[in-house]
Design a protein around this motif. Sequence first.
Motif, mmCIF file in Angstrom:
data_model
loop_
_atom_site.group_PDB
_atom_site.id
_atom_site.type_symbol
_atom_site.label_atom_id
_atom_site.label_comp_id
_atom_site.label_asym_id
_atom_site.label_seq_id
_atom_site.Cartn_x
_atom_site.Cartn_y
_atom_site.Cartn_z
ATOM 1 N N MET A 118 0.841 -1.190 0.000
ATOM 2 C CA MET A 118 0.000 0.000 0.000
ATOM 3 C C MET A 118 0.881 1.246 0.000
ATOM 4 S SD MET A 118 -2.911 1.181 2.749
ATOM 5 C CE MET A 118 -3.873 -0.306 2.449
ATOM 6 N N LYS A 119 0.570 2.177 -0.884
ATOM 7 C CA LYS A 119 1.371 3.391 -0.963
ATOM 8 C C LYS A 119 1.014 4.357 0.159
ATOM 9 C CE LYS A 119 2.538 3.481 -5.866
ATOM 10 N NZ LYS A 119 2.576 4.303 -7.099
ATOM 11 N N HIS A 120 1.993 5.157 0.558
ATOM 12 C CA HIS A 120 1.799 6.190 1.568
ATOM 13 C C HIS A 120 2.574 7.415 1.130
ATOM 14 C CE1 HIS A 120 5.855 5.169 3.047
ATOM 15 N NE2 HIS A 120 5.487 3.918 2.818
ATOM 16 N N LYS A 121 2.415 8.518 1.853
ATOM 17 C CA LYS A 121 3.002 9.763 1.379
ATOM 18 C C LYS A 121 4.522 9.785 1.439
ATOM 19 C CE LYS A 121 2.594 12.535 5.649
ATOM 20 N NZ LYS A 121 2.030 13.778 6.199
ATOM 21 N N PHE A 122 5.123 8.839 2.159
ATOM 22 C CA PHE A 122 6.584 8.758 2.216
ATOM 23 C C PHE A 122 7.105 7.575 1.386
ATOM 24 C CE2 PHE A 122 5.485 10.840 6.331
ATOM 25 C CZ PHE A 122 6.127 12.049 6.095
ATOM 26 N N ASP A 123 6.315 7.113 0.463
ATOM 27 C CA ASP A 123 6.701 5.975 -0.367
ATOM 28 C C ASP A 123 8.029 6.246 -1.073
ATOM 29 O OD1 ASP A 123 5.986 3.379 -1.316
ATOM 30 O OD2 ASP A 123 5.665 4.253 -3.285
ATOM 31 N N GLY A 124 8.955 5.295 -0.991
ATOM 32 C CA GLY A 124 10.261 5.447 -1.615
ATOM 33 C C GLY A 124 11.320 6.078 -0.723
ATOM 34 N N GLN A 125 10.938 6.566 0.479
ATOM 35 C CA GLN A 125 11.901 7.164 1.406
ATOM 36 C C GLN A 125 12.435 6.114 2.387
ATOM 37 O OE1 GLN A 125 11.111 10.995 3.148
ATOM 38 N NE2 GLN A 125 9.606 11.536 1.571
ATOM 39 N N THR A 126 13.421 6.524 3.174
ATOM 40 C CA THR A 126 14.039 5.649 4.172
ATOM 41 C C THR A 126 13.488 5.966 5.556
ATOM 42 O OG1 THR A 126 16.054 5.598 2.848
ATOM 43 C CG2 THR A 126 16.252 4.880 5.122
ATOM 44 N N CYS A 127 13.392 4.950 6.397
ATOM 45 C CA CYS A 127 12.902 5.118 7.768
ATOM 46 C C CYS A 127 13.710 6.171 8.499
ATOM 47 C CB CYS A 127 12.984 3.781 8.504
ATOM 48 S SG CYS A 127 12.557 3.865 10.255
ATOM 49 N N ILE A 128 13.031 7.096 9.161
ATOM 50 C CA ILE A 128 13.718 8.187 9.857
ATOM 51 C C ILE A 128 14.358 7.703 11.156
ATOM 52 C CG2 ILE A 128 11.795 9.015 11.290
ATOM 53 C CD1 ILE A 128 14.379 11.109 9.291
ATOM 54 N N TYR A 129 13.894 6.584 11.688
ATOM 55 C CA TYR A 129 14.394 6.114 12.975
ATOM 56 C C TYR A 129 15.695 5.325 12.842
ATOM 57 C CZ TYR A 129 9.669 7.448 14.376
ATOM 58 O OH TYR A 129 8.515 8.146 14.597
ATOM 59 N N CYS A 130 15.722 4.359 11.938
ATOM 60 C CA CYS A 130 16.945 3.566 11.759
ATOM 61 C C CYS A 130 17.804 4.085 10.609
ATOM 62 C CB CYS A 130 16.607 2.099 11.523
ATOM 63 S SG CYS A 130 15.695 1.757 9.994
ATOM 64 N N ASN A 131 17.213 4.916 9.759
ATOM 65 C CA ASN A 131 17.905 5.484 8.588
ATOM 66 C C ASN A 131 18.574 4.402 7.747
ATOM 67 O OD1 ASN A 131 18.481 7.780 7.031
ATOM 68 N ND2 ASN A 131 20.565 7.899 7.838
ATOM 69 N N ASN A 132 17.880 3.264 7.648
ATOM 70 C CA ASN A 132 18.445 2.140 6.912
ATOM 71 C C ASN A 132 17.400 1.441 6.055
ATOM 72 O OD1 ASN A 132 20.279 0.126 6.123
ATOM 73 N ND2 ASN A 132 19.687 -1.180 7.847
ATOM 74 N N ALA A 133 16.326 0.971 6.681
ATOM 75 C CA ALA A 133 15.303 0.220 5.964
ATOM 76 C C ALA A 133 14.360 1.147 5.210
ATOM 77 C CB ALA A 133 14.510 -0.635 6.955
ATOM 78 N N PRO A 134 13.762 0.664 4.132
ATOM 79 C CA PRO A 134 12.793 1.489 3.400
ATOM 80 C C PRO A 134 11.537 1.724 4.235
ATOM 81 C CG PRO A 134 12.841 -0.752 2.524
ATOM 82 C CD PRO A 134 13.987 -0.636 3.471
ATOM 83 N N ALA A 135 10.976 2.919 4.131
ATOM 84 C CA ALA A 135 9.761 3.253 4.864
ATOM 85 C C ALA A 135 8.583 2.455 4.310
ATOM 86 C CB ALA A 135 9.482 4.743 4.776
ATOM 87 N N GLN A 136 7.822 1.876 5.215
ATOM 88 C CA GLN A 136 6.655 1.091 4.819
ATOM 89 C C GLN A 136 5.352 1.710 5.297
ATOM 90 O OE1 GLN A 136 8.770 -2.273 6.697
ATOM 91 N NE2 GLN A 136 8.094 -3.493 4.944
ATOM 92 N N SER A 137 5.452 2.817 6.045
ATOM 93 C CA SER A 137 4.251 3.475 6.544
ATOM 94 C C SER A 137 4.573 4.904 6.955
ATOM 95 C CB SER A 137 3.672 2.713 7.740
ATOM 96 O OG SER A 137 4.584 2.746 8.829
ATOM 97 N N SER A 138 3.512 5.655 7.191
ATOM 98 C CA SER A 138 3.633 6.996 7.765
ATOM 99 C C SER A 138 3.370 6.874 9.261
ATOM 100 C CB SER A 138 2.625 7.955 7.126
ATOM 101 O OG SER A 138 2.824 8.050 5.733
ATOM 102 N N ASP A 139 4.330 7.239 10.085
ATOM 103 C CA ASP A 139 4.209 7.084 11.536
ATOM 104 C C ASP A 139 3.953 8.431 12.191
ATOM 105 O OD1 ASP A 139 4.540 5.598 14.089
ATOM 106 O OD2 ASP A 139 6.222 6.984 14.311
ATOM 107 N N HIS A 140 2.963 8.489 13.077
ATOM 108 C CA HIS A 140 2.729 9.713 13.847
ATOM 109 C C HIS A 140 3.883 9.917 14.831
ATOM 110 C CE1 HIS A 140 -1.453 8.988 12.468
ATOM 111 N NE2 HIS A 140 -1.468 10.306 12.400
ATOM 112 N N VAL A 141 4.472 11.098 14.831
ATOM 113 C CA VAL A 141 5.603 11.386 15.706
ATOM 114 C C VAL A 141 5.231 11.105 17.157
ATOM 115 C CG1 VAL A 141 7.155 13.195 16.541
ATOM 116 C CG2 VAL A 141 6.551 13.087 14.110
#
Length: 308
Positions: free
Chosen positions: A1-24
């Motif tokens: 499922m696509k999300h608004k950060f599709d194609g970006q990297t996880c902000i927490y680990c800065n390694n794995a591809p982002a799979q969702s939009s997480d509420h801060v």
Amino acid sequence: MKHKFDGQTCIYCNNAPAQSSDHVVGRKFFLEERGGNLPQVPACKRCNNRKSELEAYLMTVLPFGAKNADAAEILARLVPPRLQKNAKLERKLRRGYERSGGTAIPFEHKPLEELFAMIAKALAFQYFGVRLGSGYSSIASLFTNEGEGFFSQMLSSGKAHVSGDLGEGTFRYEGAQSMDDPQLTMWRFEIYGGVDFGGDPNVNGPSSLAIAVTGHAEMIGNLFYSSFLKDRKAPKVGRNVPCPCGSDKKHKKCHGSVAKMGARDRAFALAAARRVVPSTYQPLAAHGYGPHQMEEMQRYIQQMRPAR
């Protein structure tokens, strides 16, 4: 499922591809009517799941010490269903509350530190566009309120200063970015109006000052080691075991060396002189309510509503 950060990297680990939009800050910390328009960041599944685990514990326990305008309603509407789903936690809170004579709730501090460290990464990205690259990390800790002046001065000296209020006082924050290193940021958090912790019994006053920083791994390692030392449940560290700072070096070659121990003692003395005293995490103040007093909470809410 696509999300608004599709194609970006996880902000927490800065390694794995982002799979969702997480509420801060997780929506379930807020009353439903307060949880709109919360900031979001890219997150991988592993980090998102870990953050959810931390939030599940904290959003159940922290409301017992809440002081914001919605405190009574959060405690009565949101906490009971969570305790019903976690009988083990409910028993632990009840026993601790009764042992304290009705003045405190037992509290595990490590989930709070880990969550606030993750939130610092997310806000650094949200406001400054910063991703913590290799050699950088984040850490969070609680301090006695006497350190407020020192941290306020530190925050005001940054290159950029930001602040926010989510859920009308449910979660407030302010942060600043270093003039010299964009990945060095400092944040002050206030959840539920500034939950009080008992702090060090040898230090007067409560501890509600939550501070998080992002920065170079060596600096974060120093702070993490200091946090380890003030944890009364932490085991004694031998000279030939890995250093608790996370450097992968032996303790005697890292923070257990004579030079590092001398520097640490001098730093602690300076911090104490400035009244920047880290909390040792005594139980969370319960303000007179325990996990089995839900009916009394409901009556309190009815008394409060006409005064608003």
